[in-house]
Write a protein that holds these residues in place. Structure first.
Motif, PDB file in Angstrom:
ATOM      1  N   TRP A  27     -15.306   2.435  38.232  1.00 40.50           N
ATOM      2  CA  TRP A  27     -16.478   1.970  38.983  1.00 40.50           C
ATOM      3  C   TRP A  27     -16.172   0.619  39.578  1.00 40.50           C
ATOM      4  N   GLN A  28     -16.390   0.488  40.883  1.00 43.73           N
ATOM      5  CA  GLN A  28     -16.227  -0.818  41.518  1.00 43.73           C
ATOM      6  C   GLN A  28     -17.459  -1.640  41.195  1.00 43.73           C
ATOM      7  N   ILE A  29     -17.272  -2.665  40.386  1.00 45.65           N
ATOM      8  CA  ILE A  29     -18.396  -3.440  39.870  1.00 45.65           C
ATOM      9  C   ILE A  29     -19.202  -4.022  41.019  1.00 45.65           C
ATOM     10  N   ASP A  30     -20.500  -3.775  40.992  1.00 47.26           N
ATOM     11  CA  ASP A  30     -21.409  -4.280  42.016  1.00 47.26           C
ATOM     12  C   ASP A  30     -22.561  -4.996  41.325  1.00 47.26           C
ATOM     13  N   PRO A  31     -22.451  -6.319  41.158  1.00 51.95           N
ATOM     14  CA  PRO A  31     -23.505  -7.058  40.452  1.00 51.95           C
ATOM     15  C   PRO A  31     -24.867  -6.995  41.132  1.00 51.95           C
ATOM     16  N   SER A  32     -24.906  -6.532  42.396  1.00 48.84           N
ATOM     17  CA  SER A  32     -26.210  -6.424  43.065  1.00 48.84           C
ATOM     18  C   SER A  32     -27.057  -5.306  42.469  1.00 48.84           C
ATOM     19  N   HIS A  33     -26.418  -4.329  41.847  1.00 43.89           N
ATOM     20  CA  HIS A  33     -27.149  -3.303  41.105  1.00 43.89           C
ATOM     21  C   HIS A  33     -27.342  -3.829  39.680  1.00 43.89           C
ATOM     22  N   LEU A  34     -28.313  -4.695  39.527  1.00 41.66           N
ATOM     23  CA  LEU A  34     -28.417  -5.497  38.307  1.00 41.66           C
ATOM     24  C   LEU A  34     -28.561  -4.659  37.047  1.00 41.66           C
ATOM     25  N   LEU A  36     -27.600  -1.512  36.445  1.00 41.93           N
ATOM     26  CA  LEU A  36     -26.342  -0.842  36.126  1.00 41.93           C
ATOM     27  C   LEU A  36     -25.304  -1.853  35.652  1.00 41.93           C
ATOM     28  N   TYR A  37     -25.279  -3.007  36.282  1.00 40.55           N
ATOM     29  CA  TYR A  37     -24.303  -4.029  35.918  1.00 40.55           C
ATOM     30  C   TYR A  37     -24.536  -4.532  34.498  1.00 40.55           C
ATOM     31  N   LYS A  38     -25.797  -4.729  34.134  1.00 38.63           N
ATOM     32  CA  LYS A  38     -26.096  -5.167  32.768  1.00 38.63           C
ATOM     33  C   LYS A  38     -25.692  -4.077  31.768  1.00 38.63           C
ATOM     34  N   GLY A  39     -25.974  -2.810  32.105  1.00 29.01           N
ATOM     35  CA  GLY A  39     -25.559  -1.717  31.230  1.00 29.01           C
ATOM     36  C   GLY A  39     -24.057  -1.664  31.058  1.00 29.01           C
ATOM     37  N   TRP A  40     -23.333  -1.888  32.153  1.00 30.40           N
ATOM     38  CA  TRP A  40     -21.874  -1.917  32.103  1.00 30.40           C
ATOM     39  C   TRP A  40     -21.389  -3.057  31.215  1.00 30.40           C
ATOM     40  N   GLN A  41     -21.985  -4.243  31.361  1.00 32.38           N
ATOM     41  CA  GLN A  41     -21.616  -5.395  30.536  1.00 32.38           C
ATOM     42  C   GLN A  41     -21.864  -5.104  29.055  1.00 32.38           C
ATOM     43  N   LEU A  42     -23.007  -4.483  28.768  1.00 35.60           N
ATOM     44  CA  LEU A  42     -23.331  -4.186  27.375  1.00 35.60           C
ATOM     45  C   LEU A  42     -22.340  -3.185  26.790  1.00 35.60           C
ATOM     46  N   HIS A  43     -21.963  -2.189  27.586  1.00 34.18           N
ATOM     47  CA  HIS A  43     -20.946  -1.221  27.149  1.00 34.18           C
ATOM     48  C   HIS A  43     -19.660  -1.953  26.756  1.00 34.18           C
ATOM     49  N   GLN A  44     -19.230  -2.891  27.596  1.00 36.11           N
ATOM     50  CA  GLN A  44     -18.003  -3.629  27.307  1.00 36.11           C
ATOM     51  C   GLN A  44     -18.137  -4.442  26.019  1.00 36.11           C
ATOM     52  N   ALA A  45     -19.302  -5.053  25.827  1.00 35.48           N
ATOM     53  CA  ALA A  45     -19.527  -5.861  24.628  1.00 35.48           C
ATOM     54  C   ALA A  45     -19.492  -4.999  23.371  1.00 35.48           C
ATOM     55  N   VAL A  46     -20.089  -3.821  23.441  1.00 34.87           N
ATOM     56  CA  VAL A  46     -20.100  -2.910  22.293  1.00 34.87           C
ATOM     57  C   VAL A  46     -18.686  -2.438  21.974  1.00 34.87           C
ATOM     58  N   ASP A  47     -17.954  -2.027  22.995  1.00 38.01           N
ATOM     59  CA  ASP A  47     -16.588  -1.538  22.767  1.00 38.01           C
ATOM     60  C   ASP A  47     -15.690  -2.637  22.180  1.00 38.01           C
ATOM     61  N   THR A  48     -15.851  -3.852  22.663  1.00 35.78           N
ATOM     62  CA  THR A  48     -15.055  -4.968  22.137  1.00 35.78           C
ATOM     63  C   THR A  48     -15.364  -5.198  20.665  1.00 35.78           C
ATOM     64  N   PHE A  49     -16.648  -5.156  20.310  1.00 32.57           N
ATOM     65  CA  PHE A  49     -17.065  -5.353  18.923  1.00 32.57           C
ATOM     66  C   PHE A  49     -16.494  -4.254  18.030  1.00 32.57           C
TER      67      PHE A  49
END
Length: 199
Positions: A27-34, A36-49
Motif C-alpha cells: 500500500w502506498q501510504i497516504d496520510p490524507s486518508h487519516l 486508514l493511515y491510523k489503522g495502518w500505524q496501529l497494525h505496525q505497532a502491534v506487529d512490532t510489539f
C-alpha cells in the motif's frame, strides 16, 4: 497477529477495519486518508510489539519441523485459530455479529484499498470465511494461500505436516500474550490520537 486479531483490535480501539489490514498488503501510504493511515500505524505497532515479545521468541524455539525463521508466520495464523476458539473471553458480541460488522465496513472502504485487499474483501462479501480461520482446515488454507503468493512458500510445507502439534503449541502462548497485545494496542491507539507515535 493475523487478520482476525487485527480486526478485533480495530473493533475495540474504534479504528479502521480496512486500515488494520493494510500492514499485510502493499500500500502506498497516504496520510490524507487519516482513518486508514491510523489503522495502518496501529497494525505496525502491534506487529512490532508481538515480534519482540519473549513469548513469541519461546514459541519460535519450540521443537518442531520447519525453520525457526518462518515460525512467526505460522504463529500469526494459529493465534487467530485460538482467538476464534476463545472469542467469548475477549468480546461481548458474538463472533457472527462481529464478522458481519467487519465485512460491512470493509465493503464501504474497499475502493480505497490496494487491489489484492479489494479482492480479499470481495471474497468476504461473497462468503464470510472469517470463522473458518478458527478451524484446522482454515489454518491450512491460510498457510497454503501464503505459499501461493510467496517465493519462499515451499519452506512452510513442514509446518502443514505438523498442524495438530502447532495448534496445541500455540494455545498457552496465545492465552498469555493476547491480553498483553490488547492492552498495548489500546495504549498505542491512544498515543496515535495524541500524536505521540512517530508517523
Amino acid at each position: 497477529m493475523n487478520y482476525i486479531a487485527h480486526l478485533h483490535i480495530a473493533d475495540i480501539t474504534e479504528t479502521s477495519y480496512a486500515g488494520s489490514l493494510l500492514g499485510d498488503f502493499k500500500w502506498q501510504i497516504d496520510p490524507s486518508h487519516l482513518a486508514l493511515y491510523k489503522g495502518w500505524q496501529l497494525h505496525q505497532a502491534v506487529d512490532t510489539f508481538v515480534d519482540a515479545h519473549p513469548i513469541t521468541e519461546r514459541f519460535k524455539g519450540l521443537p518442531r519441523a520447519g525453520r525457526r525463521r518462518f515460525a512467526g508466520i505460522i504463529q500469526d495464523i494459529v493465534m487467530d485459530y485460538w482467538l476464534v476458539c476463545y472469542w467469548e473471553r475477549f468480546s461481548t458480541d458474538s463472533f457472527e455479529l462481529f464478522s458481519h460488522r467487519v465485512v460491512a465496513s470493509l465493503g464501504q472502504d474497499k475502493h480505497l484499498c490496494p487491489e489484492r485487499l479489494q479482492k480479499m474483501i470481495s471474497s468476504l462479501e461473497e462468503r464470510n470465511w472469517l470463522a473458518g480461520l478458527g478451524t484446522k482446515e482454515g489454518v491450512e488454507r491460510a498457510i497454503r494461500s501464503i505459499q501461493k503468493r510467496w517465493s519462499l512458500g515451499r519452506f512452510l510445507d513442514p509446518f502443514i505436516g505438523e498442524l495438530d502439534l502447532l495448534i496445541e503449541q500455540a494455545k498457552q502462548p496465545f492465552l498469555l500474550l493476547y491480553p498483553e497485545v490488547l492492552e498495548n494496542a489500546c495504549a498505542a491507539a491512544a498515543a496515535l490520537d495524541t500524536g505521540q507515535v512517530k508517523k
